[in-house]
Design an enzyme around this catalytic site. Sequence first.
Site, PDB file in Angstrom:
ATOM      1  N   CYS A 121      71.399  33.481  37.614  1.00 47.64           N
ATOM      2  CA  CYS A 121      70.985  33.620  36.367  1.00 47.64           C
ATOM      3  C   CYS A 121      71.050  34.869  35.569  1.00 47.64           C
ATOM      4  CB  CYS A 121      69.235  33.286  36.203  1.00 47.64           C
ATOM      5  SG  CYS A 121      68.798  31.735  36.583  1.00 47.64           S
ATOM      6  N   TYR A 176      38.713  30.404  48.619  1.00 48.87           N
ATOM      7  CA  TYR A 176      39.969  29.560  48.999  1.00 48.87           C
ATOM      8  C   TYR A 176      39.807  28.583  49.632  1.00 48.87           C
ATOM      9  CZ  TYR A 176      41.720  34.873  48.867  1.00 48.87           C
ATOM     10  OH  TYR A 176      42.204  35.790  48.551  1.00 48.87           O
ATOM     11  N   ASN A 200      52.477  34.014  45.043  1.00 45.00           N
ATOM     12  CA  ASN A 200      52.635  33.676  43.489  1.00 45.00           C
ATOM     13  C   ASN A 200      53.540  34.839  43.079  1.00 45.00           C
ATOM     14  OD1 ASN A 200      51.943  33.274  40.975  1.00 45.00           O
ATOM     15  ND2 ASN A 200      50.068  33.969  41.201  1.00 45.00           N
ATOM     16  N   CYS A 255      45.973  34.066  40.583  1.00 49.72           N
ATOM     17  CA  CYS A 255      45.520  34.300  41.678  1.00 49.72           C
ATOM     18  C   CYS A 255      44.392  35.214  42.015  1.00 49.72           C
ATOM     19  CB  CYS A 255      46.541  34.567  42.639  1.00 49.72           C
ATOM     20  SG  CYS A 255      47.632  35.814  42.198  1.00 49.72           S
ATOM     21  N   HIS A 256      44.073  36.095  40.879  1.00 52.50           N
ATOM     22  CA  HIS A 256      42.874  37.011  41.136  1.00 52.50           C
ATOM     23  C   HIS A 256      41.587  36.275  41.025  1.00 52.50           C
ATOM     24  CE1 HIS A 256      43.548  36.411  36.810  1.00 52.50           C
ATOM     25  NE2 HIS A 256      42.479  36.722  36.536  1.00 52.50           N
ATOM     26  N   GLU A 277      37.407  39.221  32.550  1.00 54.21           N
ATOM     27  CA  GLU A 277      37.072  37.924  32.024  1.00 54.21           C
ATOM     28  C   GLU A 277      35.720  37.702  32.089  1.00 54.21           C
ATOM     29  OE1 GLU A 277      39.051  35.265  34.675  1.00 54.21           O
ATOM     30  OE2 GLU A 277      41.064  36.252  34.142  1.00 54.21           O
TER      31      GLU A 277
END
Length: 214
Positions: free
Chosen positions: A21, A134, A157, A165-166, A194
């Site tokens: 690419c 997990y 990831n 994934c955090h 968050e």
Amino acid sequence: MANMAARLHQKVAKKNKTSHCKQVTAALQSPVGTIQVCGCEEGIHSIQLQENFIPEDRTRVASFTCEVCESQEEMTAPVKHCMTWLQAYFSEPWTTEKLPLPAFHHPVFEQATFTCSVLKILLSDVKFGEMASYKQLATLAGNSKAVRAVGGAMRSNPVPIIVPCHRVICSNGQIGNYMGGRGNHLKQWLLTHEKLLKESRKTSQGLCPMLPHS
């Protein structure tokens, strides 16, 4: 033996597909340091976080502005889209669920593997301000015993933050490792970011944040 050779050929073909690419790299200056986004006309290849950057303590409600600080050449549509998504995540993160996701163009998302399944479930099921262990993620992926494999999927990831994934933590409440343990400070910052903004959003809408069950 023939099946193994066929799978190997397919894997090499997909790797070659992305390696040929025409890739463009752009950088975004964010509260967690410089974020590099690499992509082509087909989609995003990778998002790389700055490992050695120590963000300021995330202890109060605040939104942030992010600026594109570097681009080798004109950004492709997916890279522009990714930059817009990341800017929204830091400034008005609750809006990201209404934004279409940038396309991904990485072999991990094109293979029918456990890793691909886990990453897609994480993307669709674990929303902003939420966390999953997990083990919970392994169960959602259909194999509650595959906790180590989920950890491996998180390390594989290629597009962190967007595929969150955090938000995957240990069953005992510890946040666990991030970026092989080199980015644990970033993981804690993102989780706090968050949590604070989600609770602030609820309060501004006249809703009281729910307390965790004891």
